[in-house]
Design a protein around this motif. Sequence first.
Motif, PDB file in Angstrom:
ATOM      1  N   ARG A   1      -7.458   1.952  -2.435  1.00  0.00           N
ATOM      2  CA  ARG A   1      -6.557   1.462  -1.393  1.00  0.00           C
ATOM      3  C   ARG A   1      -6.741  -0.038  -1.206  1.00  0.00           C
ATOM      4  O   ARG A   1      -5.797  -0.770  -0.951  1.00  0.00           O
ATOM      5  N   ARG A   2      -8.028  -0.471  -1.327  1.00  0.00           N
ATOM      6  CA  ARG A   2      -8.292  -1.920  -1.178  1.00  0.00           C
ATOM      7  C   ARG A   2      -7.618  -2.680  -2.295  1.00  0.00           C
ATOM      8  O   ARG A   2      -7.046  -3.748  -2.079  1.00  0.00           O
TER       9      ARG A   2
ATOM     10  N   GLU B   1      -6.764   2.512   6.440  1.00  0.00           N
ATOM     11  CA  GLU B   1      -5.698   1.700   7.024  1.00  0.00           C
ATOM     12  C   GLU B   1      -5.816   1.657   8.546  1.00  0.00           C
ATOM     13  O   GLU B   1      -5.548   0.649   9.176  1.00  0.00           O
TER      14      GLU B   1
ATOM     15  N   ARG C   1      -4.101  -3.059  -1.650  1.00  0.00           N
ATOM     16  CA  ARG C   1      -3.788  -3.954  -0.545  1.00  0.00           C
ATOM     17  C   ARG C   1      -3.980  -5.422  -0.908  1.00  0.00           C
ATOM     18  O   ARG C   1      -3.445  -6.313  -0.249  1.00  0.00           O
TER      19      ARG C   1
ATOM     20  N   GLU D   1      -1.412  -8.200  -0.763  1.00  0.00           N
ATOM     21  CA  GLU D   1      -0.886  -8.525   0.567  1.00  0.00           C
ATOM     22  C   GLU D   1      -1.945  -9.162   1.460  1.00  0.00           C
ATOM     23  O   GLU D   1      -1.620  -9.732   2.481  1.00  0.00           O
ATOM     24  N   GLU D   2      -3.189  -9.044   1.022  1.00  0.00           N
ATOM     25  CA  GLU D   2      -4.292  -9.446   1.903  1.00  0.00           C
ATOM     26  C   GLU D   2      -4.232 -10.945   2.248  1.00  0.00           C
ATOM     27  O   GLU D   2      -4.414 -11.313   3.400  1.00  0.00           O
TER      28      GLU D   2
ATOM     29  N   VAL E   1       0.836  -1.210   0.000  1.00  0.00           N
ATOM     30  CA  VAL E   1       0.000   0.000   0.000  1.00  0.00           C
ATOM     31  C   VAL E   1       0.868   1.256   0.000  1.00  0.00           C
ATOM     32  O   VAL E   1       0.639   2.205  -0.757  1.00  0.00           O
TER      33      VAL E   1
ATOM     34  N   LEU F   1       1.476  -2.577   8.042  1.00  0.00           N
ATOM     35  CA  LEU F   1       0.168  -2.057   7.629  1.00  0.00           C
ATOM     36  C   LEU F   1       0.153  -0.535   7.493  1.00  0.00           C
ATOM     37  O   LEU F   1      -0.541   0.005   6.643  1.00  0.00           O
TER      38      LEU F   1
END
Length: 589
Positions: free
Chosen positions: A218-219, A337, A222, A225-226, A158, A257
């Motif tokens: 942003r999602r 975040e 991410r 990495e989720e 992110v 994070l």
Amino acid sequence: MSDLLLVLQVAVQAAFVLLAVATLADWFRHRDGRRSYLALAFGSLATIIVFSPAFTTGGTLGRVLTDTGLVLFLLSGYALLMFRDSFIPLGRVTQRAITIAIVVVAALGVAAGLPADPKQPHGPFQSLALTAVLVTWSLCVLEPSFRFWQASRRRPAVESARLRALTVGYAALVVEVLVGGLPGELTRNDSLVVLMDVVRVAIVPLLYISFSPPTWLRRVWRQPEEDAFRNALHDLLLYSPDRATLAQRALGWVTRLVGGVGALIVDSDGTILAARDLTVDQAAEVTATRNAPPPRGGPRRQLREPRLLVIPLHLQQGEGAMIILAGRFTPLFGDEEELRLRQYASSIAAGLDRELLTQRIASLEKAKTEFLNVASHELRGPMTVIKGYLTMLESGSLGDLSPRSMAVLPLLIAKSDEVDWMVEQMVEASRLEDGRLELKKQPADVAELTQRAIDGMRSLLTNHEVRFDMPSRAIHAEVDHRFQIVVRNLLSNAAKYSPARGCITVRVSQNGGARVAVTDEGIGIADENQARLFTRFVRIENQSTQHISGTGLGLWLSREIARMHDGDLTVESMPGRGSTFTLQLPLNQ
Ligand code: ADP
């Protein structure tokens, strides 16, 4: 065509005003220094674009407006550079030099009396001044773009995406401004002007997304990495041996994070459970300052002060905290975040509570085992004495007893056998717990051993009819003397959990191994309880069993002994109809 041009021009103005309003609103909501730089930059640019048609009015007003536009333009470049400075600080000298250069260039531009329309022909001094203005502004914007791109490498997903977005945003601004101020010859071609205006309108949303990325973006960033995050959390919660290790491991993801430079977890009693990338002294200092008011000295100083992000941990015993020392880029992360971090914190809090519970259960288990050990050994001595004297009384070696006393002797002996049997189970169970139970296997006839076990239990089986179904030939297996404990336990249970005068069948057979099956016509066991029976201290409590005494150790011990023989102990049962427990052992090869 001219209508279309007009519409596009209004669209460019509207788009910039919207961008400025959105950035201002964002700043108004959060009131932090960084956002104020963005608001200043976009506000200045929007003002220039909106008022640019008025620049050409001529006269003193036109002059004043043009010069103000020039100053605002340079101010927007300065603000964008300061936005970069709030993340990647410029040296003091550099910063001073830049400020002076901008003031000088602005003065140069004003002195040159730049024409309101940049596409007008310029004198040599005016060209020099215009070039100086454009170069200064471009440097103020391109340098941060490059810096953010450089900083984006080798960072968590992110953070890296966010920095790249800023790179794109800054570069897009340069394109926007350069396209808007193209030389006169090109702007005489209407189709090209339309194309340029379309590009300018299209760039505005890109600018907004780059500087204030929406949650959905942003999602998306991410997402890669989720999965890793989910797996790590799973492992963390399931396989951490203790609270300190769990807390230590959790901190790795915490800093990742939100791009923190260090983090620590404080327990509900204020002790530091784990710290990452911080020395013990630093950790103590951070903990001490977590409740301190924000640093004084104006917004600029605050921007440079290391910030703390404190996320409460709602632990069962009170409130702990997860404290993150913000890194240079932590402020790039937004509410989304932080929300994620809060969700993460509640998982960690649950994990820490569970560890505490596990530790408590482990110490209770230990206490139980110790009690078992002490109790069984302490009971054993007195029981041997009681049983010895009872046997002597029964045989008459202590003299004659009255007929009434003689009548109660069998009951006393049966009860003392029962206690003796329980103590024996407890002794073996505590040996098994401590790893002291070692088998000494010897070749033996399983049928004969079973017969001996039944004989040893006669006093407890007097109320039942015992049928023994034995093969005609011996069945040879390698067994330890504790084989008898298993059979006796099955017989004692069959008697305890079936009504008096019921029939208990003991069947010894050879069927791929030596097999001893004990069947009763008792209360039976419901399906859902059958798997639990073989667990230490587990008793099935219901109306039919509540008055029956027991320790909950017998079946657990019996199955362990069977498995130590490379065999097994299984159950088949039907509530109300009875149960069959089958002990299976390998044959002697
Ligand atoms: P306990 O000392 O309680 O008998 P065990 O480990 O021998 O301990 O047995 C565990 C539980 O299994 C008992 O409490 C009882 O509820 C159930 N159980 C064992 N054997 C039988 C049986 N033959 N019939 C019905 N229930 C049984």
